[in-house]
Structures are given as C-alpha cells and as structure tokens.
Design an enzyme around this catalytic site. Structure first.
Site, PDB file in Angstrom:
ATOM      1  N   GLY A 179       0.753  -1.289   0.017  1.00 57.61           N
ATOM      2  CA  GLY A 179      -0.116   0.064   0.217  1.00 57.61           C
ATOM      3  C   GLY A 179       0.686   1.169   0.214  1.00 57.61           C
ATOM      4  O   GLY A 179       0.396   2.361   0.326  1.00 57.61           O
ATOM      5  N   ASN A 225       1.596   2.941  -2.603  1.00 63.47           N
ATOM      6  CA  ASN A 225       0.999   3.920  -3.621  1.00 63.47           C
ATOM      7  C   ASN A 225      -0.292   4.420  -2.944  1.00 63.47           C
ATOM      8  O   ASN A 225      -0.479   5.723  -3.092  1.00 63.47           O
ATOM      9  CB  ASN A 225       0.707   3.248  -4.884  1.00 63.47           C
ATOM     10  CG  ASN A 225       1.946   3.344  -5.718  1.00 63.47           C
ATOM     11  OD1 ASN A 225       2.166   4.360  -6.459  1.00 63.47           O
ATOM     12  ND2 ASN A 225       2.456   2.010  -5.977  1.00 63.47           N
ATOM     13  N   MET A 238      -4.267  -7.183  -6.778  1.00 63.49           N
ATOM     14  CA  MET A 238      -3.834  -8.502  -7.667  1.00 63.49           C
ATOM     15  C   MET A 238      -4.922  -9.163  -8.301  1.00 63.49           C
ATOM     16  O   MET A 238      -4.492 -10.393  -8.590  1.00 63.49           O
ATOM     17  CB  MET A 238      -2.760  -9.286  -6.813  1.00 63.49           C
ATOM     18  CG  MET A 238      -1.586  -8.688  -5.979  1.00 63.49           C
ATOM     19  SD  MET A 238      -0.470  -8.032  -7.386  1.00 63.49           S
ATOM     20  CE  MET A 238      -0.012  -9.356  -7.949  1.00 63.49           C
ATOM     21  N   ILE A 296      -8.035  -9.165 -11.126  1.00 63.17           N
ATOM     22  CA  ILE A 296      -8.410  -8.798 -12.505  1.00 63.17           C
ATOM     23  C   ILE A 296     -10.123  -8.609 -12.236  1.00 63.17           C
ATOM     24  O   ILE A 296     -10.562  -9.453 -12.239  1.00 63.17           O
ATOM     25  CB  ILE A 296      -8.100  -9.582 -13.662  1.00 63.17           C
ATOM     26  CG1 ILE A 296      -6.620  -9.966 -13.577  1.00 63.17           C
ATOM     27  CG2 ILE A 296      -8.549  -9.126 -14.923  1.00 63.17           C
ATOM     28  CD1 ILE A 296      -5.923 -11.017 -14.749  1.00 63.17           C
ATOM     29  N   LEU A 297     -10.288  -7.172 -12.355  1.00 64.13           N
ATOM     30  CA  LEU A 297     -11.607  -6.923 -12.554  1.00 64.13           C
ATOM     31  C   LEU A 297     -12.648  -7.636 -13.990  1.00 64.13           C
ATOM     32  O   LEU A 297     -11.869  -7.269 -14.878  1.00 64.13           O
ATOM     33  CB  LEU A 297     -11.758  -5.519 -12.548  1.00 64.13           C
ATOM     34  CG  LEU A 297     -11.363  -4.900 -11.104  1.00 64.13           C
ATOM     35  CD1 LEU A 297     -11.351  -3.424 -11.165  1.00 64.13           C
ATOM     36  CD2 LEU A 297     -11.993  -5.261 -10.265  1.00 64.13           C
ATOM     37  N   ASN A 314      -5.481   2.245 -13.304  1.00 66.11           N
ATOM     38  CA  ASN A 314      -4.329   1.259 -12.747  1.00 66.11           C
ATOM     39  C   ASN A 314      -3.011   1.856 -12.934  1.00 66.11           C
ATOM     40  O   ASN A 314      -2.543   2.723 -13.843  1.00 66.11           O
ATOM     41  CB  ASN A 314      -4.370  -0.032 -13.523  1.00 66.11           C
ATOM     42  CG  ASN A 314      -3.644  -1.056 -12.714  1.00 66.11           C
ATOM     43  OD1 ASN A 314      -3.496  -1.018 -11.503  1.00 66.11           O
ATOM     44  ND2 ASN A 314      -2.944  -1.806 -13.740  1.00 66.11           N
ATOM     45  N   HIS A 338       0.894   0.505 -13.337  1.00 65.12           N
ATOM     46  CA  HIS A 338       1.568  -0.720 -13.603  1.00 65.12           C
ATOM     47  C   HIS A 338       3.010  -0.626 -13.721  1.00 65.12           C
ATOM     48  O   HIS A 338       3.508   0.485 -14.570  1.00 65.12           O
ATOM     49  CB  HIS A 338       1.057  -1.328 -15.124  1.00 65.12           C
ATOM     50  CG  HIS A 338       1.689  -2.570 -15.221  1.00 65.12           C
ATOM     51  ND1 HIS A 338       1.570  -3.787 -14.832  1.00 65.12           N
ATOM     52  CD2 HIS A 338       2.763  -2.826 -16.308  1.00 65.12           C
ATOM     53  CE1 HIS A 338       2.264  -4.522 -15.255  1.00 65.12           C
ATOM     54  NE2 HIS A 338       3.250  -4.160 -15.937  1.00 65.12           N
ATOM     55  N   GLU A 367       6.886   6.147  -8.798  1.00 68.78           N
ATOM     56  CA  GLU A 367       5.344   5.939  -9.097  1.00 68.78           C
ATOM     57  C   GLU A 367       4.496   6.772  -7.799  1.00 68.78           C
ATOM     58  O   GLU A 367       3.213   7.252  -8.162  1.00 68.78           O
ATOM     59  CB  GLU A 367       4.739   4.625  -8.743  1.00 68.78           C
ATOM     60  CG  GLU A 367       5.394   3.504  -9.737  1.00 68.78           C
ATOM     61  CD  GLU A 367       4.703   2.036  -9.300  1.00 68.78           C
ATOM     62  OE1 GLU A 367       4.836   1.595  -8.348  1.00 68.78           O
ATOM     63  OE2 GLU A 367       4.191   1.758 -10.521  1.00 68.78           O
TER      64      GLU A 367
END
Ligand code: GRF
Length: 193
Positions: free
Chosen positions: A19, A21, A94, A96-97, A111, A113, A178
């Site tokens: 967490g 980010n 982690m 996938i929607l 998102n 990446h 990021e």
C-alpha cells in the site's frame, strides 16, 4: 462524470498488499488543490498492510476474499454505490476486474503498472526487465479495460536501468517515481474530462 466544478471526486483505492501507492494517494488527496478525496479502501487480502494505514487515518475499508468472483464483485459494486464512488484507482490490486464489473461500475477505473506499457504486461516485470538487460524501465498509469494492462495510457515516467540494478533496487527506484506519477496522472485525467 462531467467537469469537476470544484467538487472533489469520491475515490476508492483497491489494494492487495503493502500500500505504498495508497499512502501517496492519500497524502496527495489532503492537498488543497487535489481533485480527489479517498473515501474507501478495498482489498481482497485481509492481511494487506495498506489496510492498517487506512484504518489509522479513519478511511473506510472493505475486504472481500474473492473466493467467488461474481459474489465478491457484486458486493464490491454495492459498496462503491453506497459510498458514491466516482473513480477507482487500482494500486497493487492483484485481482483482475471482470468486463461485467467494469461495465456495471460505469465510471473510470485507473491502474498503475510498473513498466513502460505496452512492454511487460502482467507479473514479474522487474525480473523480466533485468533479464532482458533493458536500458530503460518505468511506470505507467492507464485506464482499465477488460484486457489486462491494455487500456488507454494517461501518463508514463521513464527511468534508466543501471547495470548494477537488480529486481529489488529497480523496484525501489520505480516505486519512488510511482508515488509522484499516480497523483499527477489522476489530475491530468480528471482535468481532461
Ligand atoms: C506497484 O509497483 C504498482 O505499480 C503495482 O504494484 C505495486 C504496488 O505497490 N501495480 P504498493 O502496494 O503500492 O506499495
């Protein structure tokens, strides 16, 4: 979603682990000129460290185990509607929607990446970058579509990979960028609506 009209966008951040980010998004959201307010933190993992941070800051959290994707996504949508969430930011989530979830949510999903997409989609990006002796890597913020790591790119930041870098040092370098890139990309994206 329309123009911002000075109103902050109710945002949910989805996490699965550390967490870092999430922390940077929350920190940035506290700034006066931030376009977002983090209302909800969602995780598929009860042990995600980021949940402790969210609770400390009294941000609402919700965990669903994803044992049954349909049920979990249904519950997630209910929560998102309850909290009037207009933007989802995936940050180390982690799972996938599903296309169905994306369609039903109707609002934007972003998102982050850790690679220079379209290169190195999926997992183990740093390992692949090191093994392929890439000169550059970086991070990408993109819109989520039903295809993994493939939606419209909003912002990207490139860094040099040194010959002394290993997976760990590269991960550390990229995380650092990021934390600046994601809030910047959110601002850019919302300003474009
Ligand atoms: C980040 O590198 C992000 O790009 C990727 O997962 C990592 C999450 O790190 N999707 P953290 O949990 O935010 O520290």
């Amino acid at each position: 979603m329309g123009k911002l009209n000075g109103k902050k966008i109710n945002t949910a951040v989805f996490i699965s682990g550390r967490g870092s980010n999430l922390k940077s998004l929350v920190k940035n959201s506290k700034k006066k000129n931030s376009p977002v307010i983090i209302r909800l933190v969602i995780s598929n993992n009860l042990k995600a460290k980021g949940l402790i941070y969210a609770k400390k800051l009294k941000i609402k959290t919700y965990v669903t185990d994803y044992k049954n994707v349909n049920i979990s996504e249904k519950k997630l949508l209910e929560k998102l509607f309850k909290y009037k969430i207009n933007l989802i930011c995936l940050a180390g989530f982690m799972k996938i929607l599903s296309g169905n979830f994306i369609k039903k949510f109707k609002k934007p999903i972003l998102n982050i990446h850790p690679s220079l997409l379209p290169k190195y989609k999926g997992l183990s990006t740093h390992k692949k970058v090191i093994n392929n002796k890439e000169k550059y890597s970086g991070s990408t913020v993109h819109l989520v579509s039903s295809k993994l790591d493939s939606g419209h790119i909003i912002l990207q930041k490139k860094i040099k990979v040194s010959k002394f870098d290993n997976e760990k040092t590269l991960e550390k370098k990229i995380l650092k960028i990021e934390h600046i890139l994601y809030p910047k990309a959110i601002k850019k994206f919302l300003a474009s609506l």
